[in-house]
Design a protein around this motif. Structure first.
Motif, PDB file in Angstrom:
ATOM      1  N   LYS A  13      37.906  56.502  -8.510  1.00 56.54           N
ATOM      2  CA  LYS A  13      37.209  55.712  -7.288  1.00 56.54           C
ATOM      3  C   LYS A  13      36.801  54.316  -8.068  1.00 56.54           C
ATOM      4  O   LYS A  13      36.414  53.260  -7.560  1.00 56.54           O
ATOM      5  CB  LYS A  13      35.877  56.344  -6.574  1.00 56.54           C
ATOM      6  CG  LYS A  13      35.166  55.805  -5.692  1.00 56.54           C
ATOM      7  CD  LYS A  13      33.968  56.758  -5.279  1.00 56.54           C
ATOM      8  CE  LYS A  13      33.097  55.706  -4.016  1.00 56.54           C
ATOM      9  NZ  LYS A  13      31.986  56.655  -3.612  1.00 56.54           N
ATOM     10  N   LYS A  14      36.146  54.856  -9.223  1.00 53.17           N
ATOM     11  CA  LYS A  14      35.546  53.472 -10.034  1.00 53.17           C
ATOM     12  C   LYS A  14      36.707  52.624 -10.703  1.00 53.17           C
ATOM     13  O   LYS A  14      36.524  51.354 -10.569  1.00 53.17           O
ATOM     14  CB  LYS A  14      34.658  53.939 -11.196  1.00 53.17           C
ATOM     15  CG  LYS A  14      33.369  54.748 -10.733  1.00 53.17           C
ATOM     16  CD  LYS A  14      32.403  53.776 -10.194  1.00 53.17           C
ATOM     17  CE  LYS A  14      31.889  53.050 -11.373  1.00 53.17           C
ATOM     18  NZ  LYS A  14      30.578  52.395 -10.572  1.00 53.17           N
ATOM     19  N   ASN A  28      39.692  52.100  -9.399  1.00 52.72           N
ATOM     20  CA  ASN A  28      40.473  51.517  -7.971  1.00 52.72           C
ATOM     21  C   ASN A  28      41.971  51.172  -8.366  1.00 52.72           C
ATOM     22  O   ASN A  28      42.030  49.653  -8.601  1.00 52.72           O
ATOM     23  CB  ASN A  28      39.694  50.451  -7.503  1.00 52.72           C
ATOM     24  CG  ASN A  28      40.285  50.014  -6.094  1.00 52.72           C
ATOM     25  OD1 ASN A  28      41.206  50.356  -5.657  1.00 52.72           O
ATOM     26  ND2 ASN A  28      39.685  48.791  -5.451  1.00 52.72           N
ATOM     27  N   GLU A  79      44.516  50.512  -6.918  1.00 52.77           N
ATOM     28  CA  GLU A  79      45.067  49.287  -6.198  1.00 52.77           C
ATOM     29  C   GLU A  79      44.857  48.255  -6.541  1.00 52.77           C
ATOM     30  O   GLU A  79      45.582  47.359  -6.606  1.00 52.77           O
ATOM     31  CB  GLU A  79      44.930  49.627  -4.601  1.00 52.77           C
ATOM     32  CG  GLU A  79      45.675  50.655  -3.811  1.00 52.77           C
ATOM     33  CD  GLU A  79      45.209  50.777  -2.303  1.00 52.77           C
ATOM     34  OE1 GLU A  79      44.896  49.703  -1.815  1.00 52.77           O
ATOM     35  OE2 GLU A  79      45.720  51.560  -1.977  1.00 52.77           O
TER      36      GLU A  79
END
Length: 321
Positions: free
Chosen positions: A29-30, A32, A34
């Motif tokens: 999540k941190k 990212n 993409e």
């Protein structure tokens, strides 16, 4: 500190799988992926480099033990803690799945012990120290702290698993001093690699998205050379964990105790392409080069790099299609 399944109970193993999955999810999540997909090639080649480097055990003078580069602090210094944790998790998963190095049940423990402390505790300490001192002092102190915490975590996990062969006090008295010596060597090796990389690409100190093609190429060639050639000269002495187990329990192999242990052991044996980095048919050597170890190093280097870079490769292929 690649723990075998026999060192932990199913409850501890499953719990640590959950903890590690939580840290990995948070890191994803941190990070990212993409947004940071340009970082994936560097993650892939650094993961391949750490995989190859971990195949080389070198003797720790005066201890009867050996050590290999853990890589967590090195990866964090060059990639940041989140990318480093994920990269190391992939390296350890491939080692366990294809080379039977570290147990499948113990995978969560191994990632946590080798990755969490180095990436999220030792690395912030390294950043603070390097502002006031130099790369050598910062690397050694941070590596020692990371390995001491990881070694103590191994002791706690075996005690919680009810391994009476490894009593807390005795096991701790063997684990902590030997990993102090190992931590110093780890710090020196880490500082050496970081110094080389920073001279080649100084902007990595700021962890920018600058083009890294030349550095990626150099590290890729080094990884293949280390895994394919120099891995054959690794020390045969036991690593710090094996050394500590032997001196505590009088044996370096503990018996598996449950059906789950047996099932996972059979699964790992069936999946392992080159168990213990050797040919299943036995060792074959040409001069001082062990063919099984050499093949393992080359194949493992490619698998790690491709596994980490897969999202980047797929996206690029789709854009060009």
């Amino acid at each position: 500190m690649h723990m075998a399944d026999a060192l932990i109970s199913p409850a501890v193993g499953i719990a640590m799988w959950g903890v590690t999955a939580g840290v990995a999810s948070y890191s994803l999540k941190k990070l990212n992926i993409e947004a940071d997909e340009k970082k994936l090639p560097l993650m892939g080649v650094l993961g391949a480099f750490v995989f190859a480097a971990q195949m080389i055990n070198f003797a720790i003078p005066g201890t009867g033990s050996s050590e290999h580069l853990g890589g967590g602090l090195l990866l964090a210094a060059l990639l940041g803690p989140y990318a480093a944790f994920l990269t190391l998790a992939v390296v350890l998963f491939i080692q366990a799945l294809f080379f039977a190095d570290g147990g499948l049940l113990a995978f969560g423990c191994n990632v946590f012990n080798l990755g969490f402390y180095t990436c999220f505790i030792a690395y912030p300490l390294y950043k603070r120290l390097i502002r006031r001192t130099n790369i050598w002092f910062a690397s050694i102190i941070a590596a020692v702290v990371g390995l001491q915490l990881g070694a103590f975590s191994v002791v706690v996990q075996t005690v919680l698993s009810g391994k009476v062969e490894l009593p807390f006090t005795t096991f701790t008295l063997f684990m902590q001093p030997i990993h102090l010596a190992i931590g110093i060597v780890e710090g020196i090796a880490t500082a050496t690699v970081i110094s080389f990389v920073m001279k080649t690409k100084p902007e990595l100190a700021q962890q920018t998205d600058a083009p890294m093609n030349r550095l990626i190429g150099i590290l890729g060639v080094l990884a293949l050379m280390i895994g394919g050639i120099f891995s054959s000269v690794a020390s045969s002495k036991p690593d710090g964990l094996e050394w500590s187990i032997f001196h505590t329990a009088g044996t370096d192999e503990l018996r598996v105790t449950t059906t789950l242990h047996t099932m996972l052991e059979r699964l790992q044996q069936s999946l392992a392409l080159l168990p213990d980095y050797n040919l299943k048919s036995g060792n074959v050597s040409i001069g001082w080069i062990d063919i099984g170890t050499s093949i393992s190093g080359i194949i493992g280097t490619f698998i790690v790099a491709i596994a980490i870079m897969a999202p980047y490769i797929i996206r690029k292929w789709r854009k060009e299609a």
